[in-house]
Design a protein around this motif. Structure first.
Motif: not given
Lengths: 190, 150
Positions: A3-9, A47-56, A61-69
């Motif tokens: 996850d941290h590699e994905i976030l860094a990239k 439909d919902l799965t696509q919506d979820v990933f669009v929101k992600v 960019e604002n994900f603070r890593q306080d929780a697991q991805l």
């Protein structure tokens, strides 16, 4: 990829798309099945799965890593499901039971459950639960998620989740027992 | 009477009994999602505006509207140029000025104009075709009681 590699990239503009593609490939099945268990129908889940990933994508960019991805993604997926079911109910002026009945009808039409009478009763009972209680039940009973992680996903305290699961399990057992003894579903569904 | 159903005694399937999605679904899903989110390096402005959040579009529309209003107010109230009467008068050909001034309604005759070269010598050059010295001599040669140069 971790996850941290994905976030860094993701934070580098040049590799942003590639990193997000990796994220989708890593978590798409978990998100899809989490959503599918809530809405039952494949098209709705798609439909919902696509919506979820669009929101992600919009909020990563604002994900603070306080929780697991994944806990964070799970939370977005959960909120999307609950909003979807609520809007469906509002849109068609349906009471709680009617949505449960609709979901049960879809489930019964699913070939994966054909012929398994006790499983069918169990699923009917689960689908009669209120949305949030059903979510808690699914996370605990099927996904065997620890209460602490469930608390992060749902934004609810561990104590409240334990109580909710206990009530849900009791309702499910009562419904299946009654259906078993009557020989038909207590709510008239067969 | 059947015994009560107990979840902990029920043989758990592990997963909910739902049919699998269509074959190849998870191979195609990332491509479909990326098509929705991936942004080309140089996105056309109109596409960007179309895809911008509602609050951004509302803000931009308000700014454009207010800007247009302010510009129209400013253009309507401000003078068109910094022209002074002297500058405006300079733009009129001198011959036309002389013709205008010597016309019947203005009560200006050539004698009035002849006094001007002491300050603006250039004005006589176009219609008198004489040097300042020649003009001075010509004026000096006129009898004092003669009021006209013609």
């Amino acid at each position: 990829m971790e996850d941290h590699e994905i976030l860094a990239k993701f934070h580098e503009p040049a590799s942003r798309n590639l990193a997000f593609n990796q994220l989708v490939r890593k978590y798409q099945q978990k998100v899809y099945w989490h959503v599918r268990k809530m809405v039952v129908d494949h098209d709705d889940a798609d439909d919902l799965t696509q919506d979820v990933f669009v929101k992600v994508w919009k909020n990563l960019e604002n994900f603070r890593q306080d929780a697991q991805l994944f806990t964070w993604i799970y939370r977005i997926a959960t909120n999307e499901c609950l909003s979807f079911l609520q809007s469906k109910r509002r849109k068609f002026f349906l009471p709680l039971n009617d949505v449960g009945a609709e979901l049960a009808a879809k489930l019964e039409a699913d070939p994966a459950i054909a012929g398994d009478e006790i499983e069918l009763k169990l699923q009917r009972a689960i689908l009669r639960l209120p949305d949030k209680q059903r979510l808690v039940f699914n996370l605990r009973y099927y996904d065997e998620m620890p209460y602490e992680q469930m608390a992060e996903v749902t934004g609810t305290s561990v104590g409240a989740l334990k109580a909710s699961y206990h009530h849900a399990a009791r309702k499910v057992e009562e419904y299946v027992t009654t259906a078993d003894n009557l020989g038909f579903a207590p709510d008239g569904a067969n | 009477m059947k015994p009560p159903f107990r979840l902990d005694q029920h043989l758990r399937r592990g997963v909910q009994p739902l049919s699998n999605p269509p074959a190849g679904y998870f191979d195609q899903l990332p491509t479909r999602i990326m098509a929705q989110v991936a942004v080309p390096a140089h996105r056309p402005l109109l596409v960007w505006l179309w895809q911008a959040p509602m609050y951004v579009r509302t803000g931009l529309a308000s700014t454009v509207l207010l800007g247009t209003f302010a510009a129209s107010m400013w253009l309507g109230s401000a003078p068109l140029g910094v022209a002074t009467p002297a500058v405006t008068l300079d733009a009129v050909p001198q011959q036309q000025l002389v013709e205008y001034l010597t016309s019947g309604e203005t009560h200006v005759d050539m004698l009035d104009l002849a006094e001007l070269p002491t300050r603006q010598l250039g004005i006589t050059r176009q219609y008198l075709k004489s040097s300042p010295t020649e003009l001075t001599e010509a004026l000096d040669a006129q009898p004092a009681e003669d009021g006209s140069l013609l």
